[in-house]
Design an enzyme around this catalytic site. Structure first.
Site, PDB file in Angstrom:
ATOM      1  N   PRO A  98       3.663  -7.426   0.244  1.00  0.00           N
ATOM      2  CA  PRO A  98       4.205  -8.732   0.616  1.00  0.00           C
ATOM      3  C   PRO A  98       4.016  -9.809  -0.448  1.00  0.00           C
ATOM      4  CG  PRO A  98       2.174  -8.256   1.823  1.00  0.00           C
ATOM      5  CD  PRO A  98       2.586  -6.990   1.136  1.00  0.00           C
ATOM      6  N   ASN A  99       5.037 -10.630  -0.559  1.00  0.00           N
ATOM      7  CA  ASN A  99       5.076 -11.813  -1.424  1.00  0.00           C
ATOM      8  C   ASN A  99       5.196 -11.492  -2.914  1.00  0.00           C
ATOM      9  OD1 ASN A  99       4.883 -13.807   0.688  1.00  0.00           O
ATOM     10  ND2 ASN A  99       2.771 -13.115   0.956  1.00  0.00           N
ATOM     11  N   ARG A 122     -11.838 -14.265  -7.013  1.00  0.00           N
ATOM     12  CA  ARG A 122     -11.153 -15.230  -6.155  1.00  0.00           C
ATOM     13  C   ARG A 122     -11.899 -15.380  -4.821  1.00  0.00           C
ATOM     14  NH1 ARG A 122      -5.026 -13.680  -6.063  1.00  0.00           N
ATOM     15  NH2 ARG A 122      -4.893 -15.775  -5.128  1.00  0.00           N
ATOM     16  N   TYR A 159      -0.528 -15.834 -10.790  1.00  0.00           N
ATOM     17  CA  TYR A 159       0.225 -14.584 -10.918  1.00  0.00           C
ATOM     18  C   TYR A 159       1.136 -14.540 -12.145  1.00  0.00           C
ATOM     19  CZ  TYR A 159      -1.439 -13.858  -6.169  1.00  0.00           C
ATOM     20  OH  TYR A 159      -2.252 -13.701  -5.080  1.00  0.00           O
ATOM     21  N   HIS A 184      -6.349  -6.139   1.685  1.00  0.00           N
ATOM     22  CA  HIS A 184      -7.595  -6.620   2.278  1.00  0.00           C
ATOM     23  C   HIS A 184      -7.640  -6.457   3.793  1.00  0.00           C
ATOM     24  CE1 HIS A 184      -7.572  -8.304  -1.701  1.00  0.00           C
ATOM     25  NE2 HIS A 184      -6.557  -9.108  -1.402  1.00  0.00           N
ATOM     26  N   ASP A 190      -5.071   4.743   5.742  1.00  0.00           N
ATOM     27  CA  ASP A 190      -4.932   6.066   6.375  1.00  0.00           C
ATOM     28  C   ASP A 190      -3.754   6.842   5.786  1.00  0.00           C
ATOM     29  OD1 ASP A 190      -7.128   5.658   7.969  1.00  0.00           O
ATOM     30  OD2 ASP A 190      -5.986   5.162   9.780  1.00  0.00           O
ATOM     31  N   ALA A 222      -1.507  -8.727   0.017  1.00  0.00           N
ATOM     32  CA  ALA A 222      -2.561  -9.116   0.964  1.00  0.00           C
ATOM     33  C   ALA A 222      -2.953  -7.980   1.906  1.00  0.00           C
ATOM     34  CB  ALA A 222      -2.105 -10.334   1.756  1.00  0.00           C
ATOM     35  N   ASN A 252       0.391  -1.905  -5.461  1.00  0.00           N
ATOM     36  CA  ASN A 252      -0.152  -3.249  -5.282  1.00  0.00           C
ATOM     37  C   ASN A 252       0.257  -3.636  -3.867  1.00  0.00           C
ATOM     38  OD1 ASN A 252      -0.883  -5.897  -5.170  1.00  0.00           O
ATOM     39  ND2 ASN A 252       0.104  -6.495  -7.104  1.00  0.00           N
ATOM     40  N   ARG A 283     -10.773 -11.820  -0.420  1.00  0.00           N
ATOM     41  CA  ARG A 283     -10.054 -10.856  -1.274  1.00  0.00           C
ATOM     42  C   ARG A 283     -11.003  -9.812  -1.877  1.00  0.00           C
ATOM     43  NH1 ARG A 283      -4.957 -13.387  -1.828  1.00  0.00           N
ATOM     44  NH2 ARG A 283      -5.170 -15.650  -1.726  1.00  0.00           N
ATOM     45  N   HIS A 305      -3.645  -4.872  -9.241  1.00  0.00           N
ATOM     46  CA  HIS A 305      -3.491  -6.285  -8.861  1.00  0.00           C
ATOM     47  C   HIS A 305      -3.236  -7.091 -10.119  1.00  0.00           C
ATOM     48  CE1 HIS A 305      -4.766  -5.375  -4.869  1.00  0.00           C
ATOM     49  NE2 HIS A 305      -5.813  -4.737  -5.349  1.00  0.00           N
ATOM     50  N   LEU A 306      -2.349  -8.057 -10.009  1.00  0.00           N
ATOM     51  CA  LEU A 306      -2.096  -8.920 -11.165  1.00  0.00           C
ATOM     52  C   LEU A 306      -3.308  -9.796 -11.461  1.00  0.00           C
ATOM     53  CD1 LEU A 306       0.990  -9.092  -9.406  1.00  0.00           C
ATOM     54  CD2 LEU A 306       1.429  -9.502 -11.806  1.00  0.00           C
ATOM     55  N   SER A 307      -3.864 -10.382 -10.405  1.00  0.00           N
ATOM     56  CA  SER A 307      -5.049 -11.225 -10.550  1.00  0.00           C
ATOM     57  C   SER A 307      -6.289 -10.340 -10.414  1.00  0.00           C
ATOM     58  CB  SER A 307      -5.047 -12.309  -9.474  1.00  0.00           C
ATOM     59  OG  SER A 307      -5.224 -11.711  -8.181  1.00  0.00           O
ATOM     60  N   ARG A 333       5.716 -18.022  -7.390  1.00  0.00           N
ATOM     61  CA  ARG A 333       4.524 -18.016  -6.548  1.00  0.00           C
ATOM     62  C   ARG A 333       3.272 -18.279  -7.392  1.00  0.00           C
ATOM     63  NH1 ARG A 333       1.609 -12.606  -4.213  1.00  0.00           N
ATOM     64  NH2 ARG A 333       0.119 -13.688  -2.874  1.00  0.00           N
ATOM     65  N   GLU A 387      -4.572   1.768  -7.911  1.00  0.00           N
ATOM     66  CA  GLU A 387      -4.451   0.438  -7.281  1.00  0.00           C
ATOM     67  C   GLU A 387      -4.284  -0.605  -8.394  1.00  0.00           C
ATOM     68  OE1 GLU A 387      -8.094  -0.789  -5.395  1.00  0.00           O
ATOM     69  OE2 GLU A 387      -7.107  -2.421  -4.303  1.00  0.00           O
TER      70      GLU A 387
HETATM   71  C1  DHK Z   1      -1.543  -9.876  -4.740  1.00  0.00           C
HETATM   72  C2  DHK Z   1      -1.580 -10.543  -3.551  1.00  0.00           C
HETATM   73  O1  DHK Z   1      -0.451 -10.832  -2.916  1.00  0.00           O
HETATM   74  C3  DHK Z   1      -2.844 -11.007  -2.966  1.00  0.00           C
HETATM   75  O2  DHK Z   1      -2.795 -11.069  -1.569  1.00  0.00           O
HETATM   76  C4  DHK Z   1      -4.021 -10.168  -3.430  1.00  0.00           C
HETATM   77  C5  DHK Z   1      -2.762  -9.398  -5.418  1.00  0.00           C
HETATM   78  C6  DHK Z   1      -4.029 -10.040  -4.928  1.00  0.00           C
HETATM   79  C7  DHK Z   1      -2.575  -9.404  -6.916  1.00  0.00           C
HETATM   80  O3  DHK Z   1      -3.375 -10.006  -7.641  1.00  0.00           O
HETATM   81  O4  DHK Z   1      -1.624  -8.771  -7.397  1.00  0.00           O
HETATM   82  O5  DHK Z   1      -5.207 -10.753  -2.972  1.00  0.00           O
END
Ligand code: DHK
Length: 149
Positions: A14-15, A111, A27, A84, A91, A81, A78, A115, A104-106, A22, A102
């Site tokens: 998501p997102n 943070r 990011y 977490h 599963d 959210a 990735n 997270r 993550h950009l950040s 964003r 796995e």
């Molecule tokens: C991306 C998200 O959308 C966050 O909810 C995660 C992750 C971190 C990222 O850093 O790519 O906490």
């Protein structure tokens, strides 16, 4: 392209479709389309085929992971959210018998406390975080090492 040596599924949660607009201070300014283009270019160099997906739906991610069984030889995820929160994705990943990276950009550990827990990490071969979109390239490289030595 010649027959790809490996089919790799790259899943985005998501997102992540909002990258570029964003929280760019967190990011970055690259869009998900930019990241996909870089992945496709690098995959071609590696002789891999990448199926790059994004969905905002937890259930859809579970379905895509289930469908990946027998269809890919490595997974990059990735989960946004859902990383977490999602026992369902945890599963589903547990059923998959291919290496999972796995991404993550950040750096979630740097943070907010909410997270700091990942339901993906326990079922992943490893985690790459904090390098922005380049993390996806690092993940493809990690899969190359894992799959081809
Ligand atoms: C991306 C998200 O959308 C966050 O909810 C995660 C992750 C971190 C990222 O850093 O790519 O906490």
């Amino acid at each position: 392209m010649a027959t790809p040596r490996h089919n790799i599924l790259v899943l985005n949660g998501p997102n992540l479709n909002m990258l570029g607009v964003r929280e760019p201070q967190v990011y970055g300014f690259h869009t998900l389309a930019d990241i996909e283009a870089d992945c496709q270019e690098y995959a071609e160099e590696l002789g891999f085929a990448v199926d790059f997906r994004q969905t905002n739906s937890e259930g859809e991610l579970v379905t895509l992971i289930q469908q990946a069984r027998g269809a890919c030889s490595g997974l990059v995820i990735n989960a946004g959210a859902y990383t977490h929160t999602s026992i369902a994705i945890h599963d589903a990943l547990k059923i998959l018998e291919v290496p999972i990276i796995e991404v993550h950009l950040s750096n979630p550990q740097a943070r907010e406390a909410f997270r700091h827990t990942s339901y993906i990490s326990p079922v992943a071969k490893g985690t790459i975080c904090g390098f922005g979109g380049h993390g996806y390239i690092l993940a493809l490289n990690a899969l190359r090492s894992l799959l081809e030595g």
